[in-house]
Design a protein around this motif. Structure first.
Motif, mmCIF file in Angstrom:
data_model
loop_
_atom_site.group_PDB
_atom_site.id
_atom_site.type_symbol
_atom_site.label_atom_id
_atom_site.label_comp_id
_atom_site.label_asym_id
_atom_site.label_seq_id
_atom_site.Cartn_x
_atom_site.Cartn_y
_atom_site.Cartn_z
ATOM 1 N N PHE A 139 5.213 9.756 3.815
ATOM 2 C CA PHE A 139 6.465 10.058 3.128
ATOM 3 C C PHE A 139 6.662 11.572 3.164
ATOM 4 O O PHE A 139 5.806 12.321 2.700
ATOM 5 C CB PHE A 139 6.420 9.559 1.683
ATOM 6 C CG PHE A 139 6.401 8.062 1.577
ATOM 7 C CD1 PHE A 139 7.578 7.349 1.371
ATOM 8 C CD2 PHE A 139 5.208 7.356 1.715
ATOM 9 C CE1 PHE A 139 7.562 5.962 1.288
ATOM 10 C CE2 PHE A 139 5.187 5.964 1.638
ATOM 11 C CZ PHE A 139 6.371 5.263 1.427
ATOM 12 N N SER A 153 7.101 7.050 -2.771
ATOM 13 C CA SER A 153 5.804 6.624 -2.225
ATOM 14 C C SER A 153 4.992 5.859 -3.259
ATOM 15 O O SER A 153 4.362 4.844 -2.951
ATOM 16 C CB SER A 153 5.009 7.835 -1.724
ATOM 17 O OG SER A 153 4.443 8.574 -2.799
ATOM 18 N N TYR A 190 -1.063 5.302 2.614
ATOM 19 C CA TYR A 190 0.120 6.162 2.652
ATOM 20 C C TYR A 190 -0.251 7.586 2.230
ATOM 21 O O TYR A 190 -1.192 7.811 1.475
ATOM 22 C CB TYR A 190 1.246 5.601 1.783
ATOM 23 C CG TYR A 190 1.031 5.667 0.290
ATOM 24 C CD1 TYR A 190 1.461 6.765 -0.451
ATOM 25 C CD2 TYR A 190 0.416 4.619 -0.393
ATOM 26 C CE1 TYR A 190 1.271 6.816 -1.821
ATOM 27 C CE2 TYR A 190 0.226 4.668 -1.768
ATOM 28 C CZ TYR A 190 0.659 5.774 -2.471
ATOM 29 O OH TYR A 190 0.465 5.824 -3.836
#
Length: 199
Positions: free
Chosen positions: A13, A25, A102
Motif C-alpha cells: 500500500f 491497509s 502486506y
C-alpha cells in the motif's frame, strides 16, 4: 535475499502521506482478510497518535545504521532526513505464518520491493487531492512544519500512481476498502485455481 515461494505474494500500500494508505491497509489486510503486515523501522520521532510496533518500530539512527551495515534491511530509504526500512528477517518470519503479507511503504520503498520481487509484488496506490491530504494531516494533529515537508513530495508521490498495478482515489474509506478487498480476493482465487490445476 529472501526468495519468495511460488504461492507467496506481497501486497504493498503506497501513495502520498495523508492519503489513508495505512488505514486502508489495516482495514483490508488485518481486519478483513486476516493477512499479516510487516512493520517498518524508522529513525523519526513517534507522533502522539502513533503506537510503537503497530505504526512503526522507532529506533535511533545509530541502531538503524548498524542494522543496515549488518545487511538486515531488505529495503531502506531516507525521507526528510529520517531513515525507513523493512527487515528481511521480518519478511521471512511473517511468510512462515502466512502465505501472503502486506506492507505500507512510500513510493521509493515500494519501487525497491517491486524490483526485488517483480510480479510477486502487487502495488495499491491510495491517493486523494492535495487539499484533502493536508486536511487529514491537520485533523490527525501533524504540525505545520511536518505537513509542509509532506506536501513538498506530493506531486512526486502522485507521479508513481502510473507505475502501480492498481490505484484508488480514497474519499470514502469503506468504499475504497471494499474495492481493494475484492481485488486481493481475485488474486487469492487465481492462486487457488493455479494450485488446483497443478494437483
Amino acid at each position: 535475499m529472501y526468495n519468495l515461494k511460488e504461492k507467496e505474494l506481497i501486497f504493498v500500500f503506497t501513495g502520498p502521506d495523508g492519503s489513508g494508505r495505512k488505514t486502508v491497509s489495516k482495514l483490508v489486510g488485518k481486519s478483513t482478510l486476516q493477512m499479516k503486515g510487516v512493520i517498518s523501522y524508522t529513525t523519526r520521532e513517534k507522533r502522539p497518535y502513533e503506537t510503537e510496533g503497530e505504526d512503526y518500530h522507532y529506533i535511533s539512527r545509530d541502531e538503524f545504521e548498524s542494522a543496515k551495515n549488518r545487511g538486515e534491511f531488505l529495503e531502506s530509504v531516507e525521507v526528510n532526513g529520517n531513515l525507513y526500512g523493512i527487515k528481511e528477517l521480518d519478511i521471512k518470519e511473517t511468510f512462515e505464518e502466512a502465505g501472503c503479507i502486506y506492507l505500507v511503504l512510500n513510493p521509493e520503498g515500494s519501487e525497491i520491493v517491486k524490483k526485488l520481487f517483480g510480479e510477486k509484488v502487487i502495488r495499491f496506490f491510495v491517493y486523494a487531492d492535495r487539499d484533502t491530504v493536508i486536511a487529514r494531516q491537520k485533523e490527525r494533529g501533524d504540525d505545520e512544519e511536518i505537513i509542509e515537508r509532506h506536501v513538498a513530495h506530493y506531486d512526486e508521490d502522485m507521479a508513481y500512481r502510473e507505475e502501480c498495478e492498481h490505484a484508488f482515489e480514497n474519499y470514502k474509506l469503506d468504499h475504497t476498502a471494499f474495492e481493494v478487498t475484492n481485488i486481493i480476493e481475485d488474486y487469492f482465487r487465481l492462486k487457488l485455481a493455479e494450485k488446483e490445476a497443478e494437483a
